[in-house]
Design a protein around this motif. Structure first.
Motif, PDB file in Angstrom:
ATOM      1  N   UNK A  83       0.824  -1.220   0.000  1.00  0.00           N
ATOM      2  CA  UNK A  83       0.000   0.000   0.000  1.00  0.00           C
ATOM      3  C   UNK A  83       0.855   1.267   0.000  1.00  0.00           C
ATOM      4  N   UNK A  84       2.071   1.190   0.509  1.00  0.00           N
ATOM      5  CA  UNK A  84       2.954   2.364   0.518  1.00  0.00           C
ATOM      6  C   UNK A  84       3.308   2.804  -0.897  1.00  0.00           C
ATOM      7  N   UNK A  85       3.281   1.850  -1.833  1.00  0.00           N
ATOM      8  CA  UNK A  85       3.632   2.183  -3.212  1.00  0.00           C
ATOM      9  C   UNK A  85       2.487   2.834  -3.974  1.00  0.00           C
ATOM     10  N   UNK A  86       1.286   2.737  -3.444  1.00  0.00           N
ATOM     11  CA  UNK A  86       0.171   3.420  -4.098  1.00  0.00           C
ATOM     12  C   UNK A  86      -0.277   4.649  -3.313  1.00  0.00           C
ATOM     13  N   UNK A  87       0.383   4.894  -2.188  1.00  0.00           N
ATOM     14  CA  UNK A  87       0.088   6.071  -1.381  1.00  0.00           C
ATOM     15  C   UNK A  87       0.890   7.272  -1.846  1.00  0.00           C
ATOM     16  N   UNK A  88       0.783   8.380  -1.131  1.00  0.00           N
ATOM     17  CA  UNK A  88       1.425   9.632  -1.533  1.00  0.00           C
ATOM     18  C   UNK A  88       2.943   9.557  -1.693  1.00  0.00           C
ATOM     19  N   UNK A  89       3.611   8.671  -0.951  1.00  0.00           N
ATOM     20  CA  UNK A  89       5.074   8.606  -1.032  1.00  0.00           C
ATOM     21  C   UNK A  89       5.571   7.506  -1.966  1.00  0.00           C
ATOM     22  N   UNK A  90       4.657   6.842  -2.656  1.00  0.00           N
ATOM     23  CA  UNK A  90       5.042   5.749  -3.548  1.00  0.00           C
ATOM     24  C   UNK A  90       6.034   6.139  -4.627  1.00  0.00           C
ATOM     25  N   UNK A  91       5.877   7.317  -5.173  1.00  0.00           N
ATOM     26  CA  UNK A  91       6.790   7.775  -6.225  1.00  0.00           C
ATOM     27  C   UNK A  91       8.216   7.919  -5.739  1.00  0.00           C
ATOM     28  N   UNK A  92       8.371   8.361  -4.511  1.00  0.00           N
ATOM     29  CA  UNK A  92       9.716   8.496  -3.952  1.00  0.00           C
ATOM     30  C   UNK A  92      10.354   7.118  -3.810  1.00  0.00           C
ATOM     31  N   UNK A  93       9.570   6.161  -3.310  1.00  0.00           N
ATOM     32  CA  UNK A  93      10.080   4.795  -3.147  1.00  0.00           C
ATOM     33  C   UNK A  93      10.479   4.198  -4.496  1.00  0.00           C
ATOM     34  N   UNK A 131      12.922  13.798  -6.725  1.00  0.00           N
ATOM     35  CA  UNK A 131      11.919  14.861  -6.637  1.00  0.00           C
ATOM     36  C   UNK A 131      10.883  14.758  -7.759  1.00  0.00           C
ATOM     37  N   UNK A 132      11.333  14.602  -8.984  1.00  0.00           N
ATOM     38  CA  UNK A 132      10.412  14.621 -10.126  1.00  0.00           C
ATOM     39  C   UNK A 132       9.440  13.445 -10.070  1.00  0.00           C
ATOM     40  N   UNK A 134       8.821  11.580  -7.494  1.00  0.00           N
ATOM     41  CA  UNK A 134       8.094  11.668  -6.230  1.00  0.00           C
ATOM     42  C   UNK A 134       6.946  12.653  -6.257  1.00  0.00           C
ATOM     43  N   UNK A 135       7.201  13.880  -6.717  1.00  0.00           N
ATOM     44  CA  UNK A 135       6.121  14.871  -6.640  1.00  0.00           C
ATOM     45  C   UNK A 135       5.071  14.668  -7.728  1.00  0.00           C
ATOM     46  N   UNK A 136       5.466  14.129  -8.877  1.00  0.00           N
ATOM     47  CA  UNK A 136       4.460  13.819  -9.900  1.00  0.00           C
ATOM     48  C   UNK A 136       3.523  12.719  -9.400  1.00  0.00           C
ATOM     49  N   UNK A 137       4.087  11.716  -8.769  1.00  0.00           N
ATOM     50  CA  UNK A 137       3.278  10.628  -8.217  1.00  0.00           C
ATOM     51  C   UNK A 137       2.423  11.138  -7.049  1.00  0.00           C
ATOM     52  N   UNK A 138       3.010  12.000  -6.216  1.00  0.00           N
ATOM     53  CA  UNK A 138       2.277  12.604  -5.103  1.00  0.00           C
ATOM     54  C   UNK A 138       1.059  13.360  -5.634  1.00  0.00           C
ATOM     55  N   UNK A 139       1.250  14.097  -6.701  1.00  0.00           N
ATOM     56  CA  UNK A 139       0.136  14.848  -7.296  1.00  0.00           C
ATOM     57  C   UNK A 139      -0.990  13.901  -7.684  1.00  0.00           C
ATOM     58  N   UNK A 140      -0.637  12.789  -8.317  1.00  0.00           N
ATOM     59  CA  UNK A 140      -1.645  11.810  -8.738  1.00  0.00           C
ATOM     60  C   UNK A 140      -2.279  11.108  -7.527  1.00  0.00           C
ATOM     61  N   UNK A 141      -1.453  10.594  -6.613  1.00  0.00           N
ATOM     62  CA  UNK A 141      -1.954   9.779  -5.495  1.00  0.00           C
ATOM     63  C   UNK A 141      -2.760  10.591  -4.488  1.00  0.00           C
ATOM     64  N   UNK A 142      -2.365  11.842  -4.287  1.00  0.00           N
ATOM     65  CA  UNK A 142      -3.043  12.672  -3.286  1.00  0.00           C
ATOM     66  C   UNK A 142      -4.048  13.638  -3.914  1.00  0.00           C
ATOM     67  N   UNK A 143      -4.266  13.511  -5.217  1.00  0.00           N
ATOM     68  CA  UNK A 143      -5.218  14.374  -5.929  1.00  0.00           C
ATOM     69  C   UNK A 143      -4.897  15.851  -5.701  1.00  0.00           C
ATOM     70  N   UNK A 144      -3.616  16.189  -5.897  1.00  0.00           N
ATOM     71  CA  UNK A 144      -3.146  17.566  -5.751  1.00  0.00           C
ATOM     72  C   UNK A 144      -2.800  18.116  -7.127  1.00  0.00           C
ATOM     73  N   UNK A 145      -2.809  19.431  -7.222  1.00  0.00           N
ATOM     74  CA  UNK A 145      -2.278  20.038  -8.442  1.00  0.00           C
ATOM     75  C   UNK A 145      -0.760  19.851  -8.410  1.00  0.00           C
ATOM     76  N   UNK A 146      -0.120  20.021  -9.541  1.00  0.00           N
ATOM     77  CA  UNK A 146       1.345  19.906  -9.576  1.00  0.00           C
ATOM     78  C   UNK A 146       1.991  20.940  -8.655  1.00  0.00           C
ATOM     79  N   UNK A 147       1.405  22.130  -8.628  1.00  0.00           N
ATOM     80  CA  UNK A 147       1.935  23.191  -7.769  1.00  0.00           C
ATOM     81  C   UNK A 147       1.823  22.797  -6.288  1.00  0.00           C
ATOM     82  N   UNK A 148       0.679  22.239  -5.902  1.00  0.00           N
ATOM     83  CA  UNK A 148       0.496  21.796  -4.508  1.00  0.00           C
ATOM     84  C   UNK A 148       1.456  20.659  -4.168  1.00  0.00           C
ATOM     85  N   UNK A 149       1.607  19.708  -5.088  1.00  0.00           N
ATOM     86  CA  UNK A 149       2.503  18.571  -4.845  1.00  0.00           C
ATOM     87  C   UNK A 149       3.951  19.032  -4.739  1.00  0.00           C
ATOM     88  N   UNK A 150       4.340  19.990  -5.583  1.00  0.00           N
ATOM     89  CA  UNK A 150       5.692  20.532  -5.507  1.00  0.00           C
ATOM     90  C   UNK A 150       5.906  21.235  -4.171  1.00  0.00           C
TER      91      UNK A 150
END
Length: 184
Positions: A83-93, A131-132, A134-150
């Protein structure tokens, strides 16, 4: 000759496992500051990548991710699981093994003549990969805009990560200069 190669491979596998464990320990030094915690994982990834050859740096972080994926609590906050891989920090992992390979590869191939500049280039590119992705995945997983995820997944970490980068470089350089690990 074959025995020396086998001994070196064994040594690299042991060091890869050791660095996977170091990343796991550094992940536990964490502070939640939003959807992405502040940890010392990146420091350990930098260190592993500067010391290990590319395929072993990649392997070390792949082992770390796989241990976490099967539920071993190696991720921040003693957590684990797929589940960590589909959560907000999955992209970083996901980015960690890729960044480790790139850092080690550039550091090994030395495209720049200056050793310090070469290592800095490698580390900055590796950090950019983390970073790239991680934050792109964060934007998708957490339903954030790219600006918010960054703003949540990159901005608060830039200065601390640059400090980690510098400390990892100095420690790796000291280890290699003493030939403590008798590698590279």
């Amino acid at each position: 000759m074959e025995n020396a190669k086998s001994t070196n491979t064994t040594k690299m596998l042991i060091l890869s496992a050791l660095f996977a464990a170091i990343v796991a320990v550094c992940a536990q030094i964490s502070f939640q500051i939003g959807p992405v915690p502040f940890t010392l994982q990146v420091f350990a990834i930098f260190l592993a990548s500067l010391i290990l050859p590319p395929k072993y740096a990649f392997l070390s972080l792949l082992v770390y991710d796989l241990l976490g994926a099967v539920g071993v609590p190696v991720f921040a906050g003693f957590s684990g699981g797929l589940s960590k891989f589909i959560g907000p920090t999955g992209g970083y992992l996901i980015a960690f093994p890729i960044a480790a390979f790139v850092i080690s590869y550039i550091n090994t191939k030395k495209p720049l003549k200056n050793e310090i500049a070469n290592s800095i280039l490698a580390l900055i590119l590796g950090l950019a990969i983390i970073y790239i992705i991680g934050f792109l995945y964060l934007s998708w997983a957490a339903h954030m805009t790219l600006k918010q995820a960054f703003a949540a997944g990159v901005l608060p970490f830039i200065i601390p990560d640059i400090i980690k980068l510098a400390i990892a470089y100095l420690i790796a350089r000291a280890i290699k200069s003493r030939k403590a690990l008798n590698i590279a």
